[in-house]
Design a protein around this motif. Structure first.
Motif, mmCIF file in Angstrom:
data_model
loop_
_atom_site.group_PDB
_atom_site.id
_atom_site.type_symbol
_atom_site.label_atom_id
_atom_site.label_comp_id
_atom_site.label_asym_id
_atom_site.label_seq_id
_atom_site.Cartn_x
_atom_site.Cartn_y
_atom_site.Cartn_z
ATOM 1 N N THR A 212 -18.091 4.709 -17.382
ATOM 2 C CA THR A 212 -18.600 3.378 -17.737
ATOM 3 C C THR A 212 -18.016 2.307 -16.826
ATOM 4 O OG1 THR A 212 -18.974 3.977 -20.054
ATOM 5 C CG2 THR A 212 -18.702 1.638 -19.550
ATOM 6 N N ALA A 213 -16.715 2.387 -16.571
ATOM 7 C CA ALA A 213 -16.072 1.409 -15.687
ATOM 8 C C ALA A 213 -16.649 1.481 -14.276
ATOM 9 C CB ALA A 213 -14.568 1.650 -15.652
ATOM 10 N N LEU A 214 -16.879 2.701 -13.791
ATOM 11 C CA LEU A 214 -17.425 2.863 -12.443
ATOM 12 C C LEU A 214 -18.850 2.327 -12.362
ATOM 13 C CD1 LEU A 214 -16.131 6.456 -11.601
ATOM 14 C CD2 LEU A 214 -15.213 4.277 -10.785
ATOM 15 N N ARG A 215 -19.652 2.646 -13.366
ATOM 16 C CA ARG A 215 -21.047 2.179 -13.341
ATOM 17 C C ARG A 215 -21.136 0.660 -13.443
ATOM 18 N NH1 ARG A 215 -22.138 7.246 -16.555
ATOM 19 N NH2 ARG A 215 -23.396 8.562 -15.162
ATOM 20 N N ASN A 216 -20.187 0.067 -14.132
ATOM 21 C CA ASN A 216 -20.178 -1.392 -14.278
ATOM 22 C C ASN A 216 -19.500 -2.093 -13.109
ATOM 23 O OD1 ASN A 216 -21.492 -1.195 -16.729
ATOM 24 N ND2 ASN A 216 -19.603 -1.294 -17.940
ATOM 25 N N GLU A 217 -19.017 -1.289 -12.138
ATOM 26 C CA GLU A 217 -18.335 -1.808 -10.945
ATOM 27 C C GLU A 217 -17.117 -2.653 -11.307
ATOM 28 O OE1 GLU A 217 -20.659 -2.616 -7.256
ATOM 29 O OE2 GLU A 217 -22.320 -2.865 -8.673
ATOM 30 N N ARG A 218 -16.443 -2.282 -12.387
ATOM 31 C CA ARG A 218 -15.181 -2.942 -12.725
ATOM 32 C C ARG A 218 -14.070 -2.161 -12.045
ATOM 33 N NH1 ARG A 218 -13.179 -4.018 -17.712
ATOM 34 N NH2 ARG A 218 -12.459 -5.972 -16.803
ATOM 35 N N ILE A 219 -13.946 -2.369 -10.734
ATOM 36 C CA ILE A 219 -13.115 -1.486 -9.926
ATOM 37 C C ILE A 219 -12.402 -2.250 -8.814
ATOM 38 C CG2 ILE A 219 -14.383 0.658 -10.332
ATOM 39 C CD1 ILE A 219 -16.055 0.154 -7.920
ATOM 40 N N ILE A 220 -11.333 -1.624 -8.341
ATOM 41 C CA ILE A 220 -10.648 -2.049 -7.126
ATOM 42 C C ILE A 220 -10.714 -0.871 -6.154
ATOM 43 C CG2 ILE A 220 -8.455 -2.731 -6.081
ATOM 44 C CD1 ILE A 220 -7.624 -3.841 -8.773
ATOM 45 N N LEU A 221 -11.083 -1.139 -4.906
ATOM 46 C CA LEU A 221 -11.103 -0.106 -3.882
ATOM 47 C C LEU A 221 -9.939 -0.310 -2.927
ATOM 48 C CD1 LEU A 221 -14.908 0.013 -2.969
ATOM 49 C CD2 LEU A 221 -13.695 1.139 -4.832
ATOM 50 N N THR A 222 -9.188 0.747 -2.696
ATOM 51 C CA THR A 222 -8.078 0.712 -1.746
ATOM 52 C C THR A 222 -8.358 1.725 -0.651
ATOM 53 O OG1 THR A 222 -6.504 0.070 -3.467
ATOM 54 C CG2 THR A 222 -5.594 1.000 -1.435
ATOM 55 N N SER A 223 -8.634 1.235 0.558
ATOM 56 C CA SER A 223 -8.954 2.138 1.665
ATOM 57 C C SER A 223 -8.511 1.511 2.980
ATOM 58 C CB SER A 223 -10.461 2.438 1.698
ATOM 59 O OG SER A 223 -10.756 3.426 2.676
ATOM 60 N N PRO A 224 -7.223 1.602 3.303
ATOM 61 C CA PRO A 224 -6.727 1.026 4.555
ATOM 62 C C PRO A 224 -7.230 1.816 5.748
ATOM 63 C CG PRO A 224 -5.023 2.336 3.510
ATOM 64 C CD PRO A 224 -6.159 2.283 2.533
ATOM 65 N N PRO A 225 -7.266 1.215 6.928
ATOM 66 C CA PRO A 225 -7.713 1.942 8.119
ATOM 67 C C PRO A 225 -6.757 3.072 8.474
ATOM 68 C CG PRO A 225 -6.795 -0.178 8.717
ATOM 69 C CD PRO A 225 -6.907 -0.184 7.222
ATOM 70 N N CYS A 226 -7.312 4.085 9.133
ATOM 71 C CA CYS A 226 -6.485 5.190 9.613
ATOM 72 C C CYS A 226 -5.519 4.692 10.687
ATOM 73 C CB CYS A 226 -7.353 6.278 10.254
ATOM 74 S SG CYS A 226 -8.496 7.098 9.142
ATOM 75 N N SER A 227 -4.397 5.377 10.780
ATOM 76 C CA SER A 227 -3.554 5.193 11.958
ATOM 77 C C SER A 227 -4.190 5.963 13.113
ATOM 78 C CB SER A 227 -2.145 5.719 11.697
ATOM 79 O OG SER A 227 -2.173 7.133 11.541
ATOM 80 N N PHE A 228 -3.732 5.688 14.326
ATOM 81 C CA PHE A 228 -4.265 6.430 15.471
ATOM 82 C C PHE A 228 -3.978 7.917 15.317
ATOM 83 C CE2 PHE A 228 -3.818 8.244 19.771
ATOM 84 C CZ PHE A 228 -5.084 7.991 20.258
ATOM 85 N N ALA A 229 -2.789 8.247 14.802
ATOM 86 C CA ALA A 229 -2.439 9.657 14.588
ATOM 87 C C ALA A 229 -3.370 10.302 13.569
ATOM 88 C CB ALA A 229 -0.983 9.777 14.138
#
Length: 256
Positions: A212-229
């Motif tokens: 229900t929370a996901l469908r309602n978009e009551r969310i925080i997304l955490t996705s930092p960029p990759c390191s070069f490695a």
């Protein structure tokens, strides 16, 4: 929408981090019949508990993870472990949450998936993983044709700077009103824990409340960029280590 830093879609100012639950709905373990993974489900649980995760899905390829002792251990740790799979349909990967092995075995195409969604209603949840990446299993432009088969679209962990196919995924999500969900797609233990989704802490941690929370978009997304490695290691895994390891495994089983 910027996708190369921590994305806060809903961050009520009166709430702190303790009011949010960290979840990762796309993870592999050494139980996977097709991918080369070097850590166990119990090692995953231990790391998840240390990092404060409360909801996980082990998404084996074309099989539902069903080791009941692991589900019991997860529950004892306060972690909701969802039965799930990453299924290859018509050349495209689909993540299905809260599904059974029998249901997976009966899926042959997207029409079968549509029928399953009608039968199960909101009790299952489907995600389009890494939809616009060039490696095998990405659904690509067909996502537009079969968008009705998905509840959400994944923000893939594998991005840095100008290299970010997630931008196209975000455009499709906005066009069709689908939530974006960040996952780790972890194949190495140290890759787990940096890319994830958070939902408001529910009164009770159940799959119904999570969906229900996901469908309602009551969310925080955490996705930092990759390191070069990370970027180099990712390309090495996808194009060198993984193809050779799976070929060797297939040869081993053929001889056996």
């Amino acid at each position: 929408m910027q996708l190369n830093f921590r994305m806060l879609l809903i961050v009520p100012s009166e709430k702190g981090e303790s009011d949010w639950v960290k979840i990762d709905l796309h993870i592999h373990t050494l139980d996977d019949p097709k991918d080369a993974v070097d850590y166990s489900a119990h090692q995953l649980l231990e790391r998840a508990q240390t990092l404060g995760f409360r909801v996980l899905a082990i998404t084996l390829h074309d099989a539902v993870f069903d080791r009941q002792e692991v589900f019991a251990d997860a529950a004892a740790m306060g972690i909701l472990l969802l039965p799930a799979a990453e299924v290859r349909l018509c050349g495209a990967d689909v993540i299905i949450l809260n599904v059974t092995n029998q249901e997976i075995a009966e899926l042959r195409n997207f029409d079968d998936l549509r029928q399953l969604r009608v039968q199960r209603g909101d009790s299952i949840f489907t995600i389009a993983p890494h939809p616009f990446y060039v490696f095998g299993g990405s659904i690509g432009p067909r996502l537009l044709e079969d968008i009705d088969c998905f509840d959400a679209i994944e923000i893939c962990h594998f991005h840095k700077g100008l290299f970010n196919p997630n931008r196209r995924a975000a455009k499709v999500a906005r066009r069709f009103g689908k939530p974006l969900i960040a996952t780790s797609d972890a194949h190495r233990l140290d890759a787990f824990g940096r890319h994830y989704t958070s939902i408001p802490r529910p009164a009770k941690l159940t799959f119904e409340n999570v969906f229900t929370a996901l469908r309602n978009e009551r969310i925080i997304l955490t996705s930092p960029p990759c390191s070069f490695a990370d970027l180099v290691n990712g390309f090495y895994f996808v194009f060198l280590a993984h193809p050779f390891s799976t070929a060797a495994e297939a040869s081993h089983w053929a001889r056996g």
